[in-house]
Design an enzyme around this catalytic site. Structure first.
Site, PDB file in Angstrom:
ATOM      1  N   HIS A 502     -54.364   2.059  -7.101  1.00  0.00           N
ATOM      2  CA  HIS A 502     -55.396   1.413  -7.923  1.00  0.00           C
ATOM      3  C   HIS A 502     -55.083   1.574  -9.415  1.00  0.00           C
ATOM      4  O   HIS A 502     -55.002   0.594 -10.153  1.00  0.00           O
ATOM      5  CB  HIS A 502     -56.761   2.028  -7.591  1.00  0.00           C
ATOM      6  CG  HIS A 502     -57.887   1.507  -8.443  1.00  0.00           C
ATOM      7  ND1 HIS A 502     -58.805   0.608  -7.973  1.00  0.00           N
ATOM      8  CD2 HIS A 502     -58.216   1.741  -9.726  1.00  0.00           C
ATOM      9  CE1 HIS A 502     -59.663   0.314  -8.941  1.00  0.00           C
ATOM     10  NE2 HIS A 502     -59.327   0.994 -10.020  1.00  0.00           N
ATOM     11  N   GLU A 503     -54.914   2.819  -9.828  1.00  0.00           N
ATOM     12  CA  GLU A 503     -54.665   3.070 -11.256  1.00  0.00           C
ATOM     13  C   GLU A 503     -53.360   2.441 -11.694  1.00  0.00           C
ATOM     14  O   GLU A 503     -53.221   1.987 -12.831  1.00  0.00           O
ATOM     15  CB  GLU A 503     -54.673   4.571 -11.555  1.00  0.00           C
ATOM     16  CG  GLU A 503     -56.022   5.248 -11.335  1.00  0.00           C
ATOM     17  CD  GLU A 503     -57.197   4.533 -11.994  1.00  0.00           C
ATOM     18  OE1 GLU A 503     -57.003   3.888 -13.042  1.00  0.00           O
ATOM     19  OE2 GLU A 503     -58.306   4.588 -11.425  1.00  0.00           O
ATOM     20  N   HIS A 506     -53.951  -1.097 -12.647  1.00  0.00           N
ATOM     21  CA  HIS A 506     -54.381  -1.203 -14.047  1.00  0.00           C
ATOM     22  C   HIS A 506     -53.169  -1.040 -14.966  1.00  0.00           C
ATOM     23  O   HIS A 506     -53.023  -1.750 -15.957  1.00  0.00           O
ATOM     24  CB  HIS A 506     -55.364  -0.083 -14.396  1.00  0.00           C
ATOM     25  CG  HIS A 506     -56.753  -0.295 -13.883  1.00  0.00           C
ATOM     26  ND1 HIS A 506     -57.472  -1.444 -14.112  1.00  0.00           N
ATOM     27  CD2 HIS A 506     -57.588   0.523 -13.179  1.00  0.00           C
ATOM     28  CE1 HIS A 506     -58.683  -1.327 -13.561  1.00  0.00           C
ATOM     29  NE2 HIS A 506     -58.765  -0.148 -12.979  1.00  0.00           N
ATOM     30  N   HIS A 509     -51.294  -4.126 -15.288  1.00  0.00           N
ATOM     31  CA  HIS A 509     -51.991  -5.048 -16.183  1.00  0.00           C
ATOM     32  C   HIS A 509     -51.626  -4.730 -17.641  1.00  0.00           C
ATOM     33  O   HIS A 509     -51.469  -5.622 -18.465  1.00  0.00           O
ATOM     34  CB  HIS A 509     -53.501  -4.899 -15.961  1.00  0.00           C
ATOM     35  CG  HIS A 509     -54.319  -6.108 -16.299  1.00  0.00           C
ATOM     36  ND1 HIS A 509     -55.686  -6.098 -16.252  1.00  0.00           N
ATOM     37  CD2 HIS A 509     -53.970  -7.349 -16.693  1.00  0.00           C
ATOM     38  CE1 HIS A 509     -56.143  -7.298 -16.600  1.00  0.00           C
ATOM     39  NE2 HIS A 509     -55.118  -8.072 -16.875  1.00  0.00           N
TER      40      HIS A 509
HETATM   41 ZN   LIG Z   1     -60.272   0.742 -11.846  1.00  0.00          ZN
END
Ligand SMILES: [Zn+2]
Length: 716
Positions: A502-503, A506, A509
């Site tokens: 998940h991290e 990010h 991104h």
């Molecule tokens: Zn998040």
């Protein structure tokens, strides 16, 4: 003795005087960091360097704004909007380092600075955002926008910039503007206090156990607790304190310490104790109590929204999001709430059945959930969490996420050992593109420690921009995974592995972003969109093909087998009633706090949360994922009226991953490059819904999410 005191005082005075002078040679913030890829020179940065750098940063920033407003030429996109992008470089530089370290490696001095800086910064930004001359220039450009021949990205930047002014009160009269400034500064102080109280409360409780209290606990959990106690012992020279931890086992309300205890301990009385210490954080009627603080925050936000012409804080926030009104948000949440609560009730019944068979004479309570759900898991899903961990060493999971992004986009990661970081646990990698082009530096800081706030997050030490040459980012992921014990590597739970993916989503991104204007880079988009790039990457960790690429047993070296993978995937639908219910309850609580009108907000009582939860029929066995007094996302982070974003993004990510499933290749090259182009590279340069539609070819639908989570009735 006297002499010594005298010299100490003298030294203090000299050092104080030096503090006021800004030494541009010695302060690392005034130096160029580009030779080291813009990674801050952490070892040179001392806590005393922050304040002078902040002061100079703010001073420079205001001078730069003056130059823009004093320009006698007619306002243009280039001489105003683009110039604004170039302002505040020093301030941003120091602020990024400061806010990162305050979260991941704080100390008393940084905390004190945080308290001091928070109102200073809020008043600084007010000076800019309420600067009439500056706004007038923006307004001229805005009114002429049709004839300016701006690119799409420039049009979006102009719109965002104007919105920022208007939403901060640029169209208000001077009395109202003053009110807004005061409110912002109060909110800023209160949110800082909220966060610090929470840290104090989380660190303030310790469950210190004897050997005779460890019933049910596994070897790993026991040795982690023993280590935690030894660490405390070694941190002090005071004998009575040493004695307190000697040959003891320490558990705390940090989730990484609490969850294993709640899962394994057969001591119901101790489970209750630890659980209550967690859910009562900030609600103990002591000096760290957050009830009054959060009620004030809610009231001030609602007051501010009213002054700005909005019905409530939520109306104000959502205007910027993909879901534009509270009605749309409540509609989404309630659609999911009903099936989630239904599943949760069925899960309680499953657990009660086991307790009854065991001959236990009690009704399942909130602090029993982890212990009994683990029994259900073993019985119904035959998955023992501890069977997974040996395959999930931290290095394996990192390798897995690197492999995944290599297959999707051809990225390469090279660990660097020649760059100093702020803590020995932190690591750094150089990220290059398929063709070898340098993309970013990536820092991973994975282990839990007392001076790190809880949870997991991504941030940047340096942003990306192509305005004046290519400037690539420095991105960081911070987690709270268990530190290695003895000679064993850090072994993650599958949930931890998902968090890491998940991290890293990010981080992607932030790493792949490729925009002209820095303020629109990476994760700058609306809240209910920016969890898409992170949550989307989670889907890959559950794919057998990906699991087999990294999940090898840390002792035997054997690859995870099909049977275990199958169990793992089946178990993904397990406990979804609980997971969704606690999350949705917190989302609804957030919305209830922030749809308050000012009139209602002054009448808030301590029963607000209880009433809010009763209204939706939350069961006693589940607390909201965050109770108000420790709901840092909304009372000290940036998620007010936005906690729902995760599930909105989940609607998007389930639907987006569906695209890969439809073509039957989770690394389909055409889709991967579309994904990179329209989602990961674009930052906030276009409306988020347009970005999504550009990738998917249509608007998102909710059905894939219900299916993924087993809430579509198929698991009943
Ligand atoms: Zn998040």
């Amino acid at each position: 003795m006297k002499k010594l005191l005298f010299f100490t005082c003298l030294f203090l005075i000299i050092s104080c005087q030096q503090n006021f002078k800004i030494d541009t040679k010695m302060n690392p913030f005034f130096q160029d960091w580009s030779k080291n890829y813009d990674v801050p020179p952490f070892l040179d940065i001392k806590d005393d360097h922050f304040m002078p750098a902040f002061k100079k940063g703010m001073e420079d920033n205001l001078k730069e704004i003056d130059i823009i407003t004093n320009n006698t030429e007619h306002p243009t996109f280039t001489n105003t909007i683009e110039e604004l992008e170039r302002t505040g470089k020093l301030l941003t530089k120091v602020q990024r380092v400061f806010s990162n370290l305050s979260s991941s490696n704080t100390n008393l001095q940084l905390q004190e600075l945080q308290r001091e800086l928070s109102p200073m910064l809020s008043s600084h930004y007010d000076k800019i955002l309420l600067n009439k001359d500056l706004f007038n220039r923006v307004e001229v450009i805005w009114n002429e926008r049709e004839s300016l021949d701006l690119t799409k990205e420039q049009q979006k930047l102009l719109k965002d910039r104007r919105n920022q002014f208007v939403r901060n009160g640029a169209l208000l009269d001077s009395v109202e503007k003053k009110q807004i400034i005061e409110i912002n500064s109060k909110i800023s102080e209160l949110t800082t206090a909220f966060g610090q109280n929470l840290l104090a409360e989380t660190n303030g409780y310790e469950l210190i156990l004897n050997k005779s209290d460890l019933d049910g606990l596994s070897e790993g959990v026991i040795s982690a607790a023993s280590n935690a106690a030894s660490l405390k012992m070694n941190q002090t020279d005071i004998n009575t304190v040493k004695e307190k931890y000697k040959e003891k086992y320490l558990f705390t309300p940090h989730r990484t310490s609490m969850y294993p205890f709640l899962t394994e301990s057969t001591r119901r009385d101790l489970r209750e104790k630890l659980y209550k210490s967690y859910i009562l954080r900030g609600d103990n009627n002591n000096e760290s109590d957050n009830k009054n603080i959060l009620a004030q925050i809610a009231r001030l936000r609602s007051e501010r929204a009213n002054i700005l012409g909005y019905k409530s804080h939520a109306h104000f926030v959502l205007e910027q999001n993909m879901l534009k009104t509270p009605e749309e948000v409540y509609d989404l949440l309630i659609q999911l709430w009903k099936p989630a609560l239904k599943r949760a009730k069925a899960e309680v019944a499953d657990m009660q059945a086991i307790a009854d068979i065991e001959g236990k004479d009690f009704k399942i309570a909130a602090w029993d959930w982890w212990h009994y759900s683990e029994k259900v898991r073993k019985e119904k899903y035959d998955l023992d969490e501890s069977a997974i961990r040996p395959y999930m060493s931290l290095d394996n999971v990192i390798k897995g996420v690197f492999n995944t992004t290599n297959k999707l986009w051809g990225l390469n990661f090279k660990e660097r050992f020649d760059i100093d970081l702020y803590h020995p646990d932190a690591r750094i990698w150089e990220v290059t593109d398929k063709d070898g082009t340098y993309l970013a530096m990536f820092i991973g800081d994975y282990f839990t420690r007392p001076n790190k706030r809880g949870g997991a997050w991504m941030s940047t030490f340096k942003g990306q921009s192509n305005l004046d040459g290519t400037q690539r980012p420095v991105v960081v992921n911070v987690c709270n995974f268990p530190a290695p014990v003895g000679d064993n590597p850090s072994l993650l739970s599958f949930e931890n592995a998902v968090t890491l993916f998940h991290e890293f989503g990010h981080a992607m991104h932030g790493i792949l972003t490729n925009v002209t204007y820095g303020s629109m880079a990476g994760t700058s988009g609306p809240r209910d969109f920016i969890e898409l790039p992170s949550q989307l990457l989670e889907h890959w960790v559950s794919e057998p093909e990906v699991l087999k690429s990294f999940a090898t047993h840390y002792k035997s070296g054997e690859t995870i087998d099909d049977e275990l993978i199958e169990k793992l995937l089946k178990a993904a639908k397990f406990n979804q009633g609980f997971i969704n219910t606690e999350y949705l309850a917190a989302s609804l609580l957030d919305m209830d706090w922030h749809t308050l009108s000012y009139k209602d907000s002054v009448k808030i009582t301590n029963n607000f949360e209880k009433n809010s939860m009763n209204k939706i029929g939350l069961i006693d066995e589940i607390a909201p994922r965050y109770r108000s007094t420790y709901f840092a996302h909304i009372f000290s982070g940036g998620y007010s009226s936005g906690y729902y974003s995760y599930i909105h993004s989940a609607v998007l990510d389930s639907d987006a991953f569906g695209a890969f499933k439809e073509v039957g290749d989770i690394f389909d090259p055409a889709l991967s490059s579309k994904l990179r182009e329209h989602i990961y590279e674009k930052g906030s340069t276009e409306d988020a819904m347009d970005l999504y539609v550009n990738f998917r070819g249509r608007k998102p639908i909710i059905a894939p999410l219900l299916k993924v989570r087993g809430l579509d009735g198929s698991s009943d």
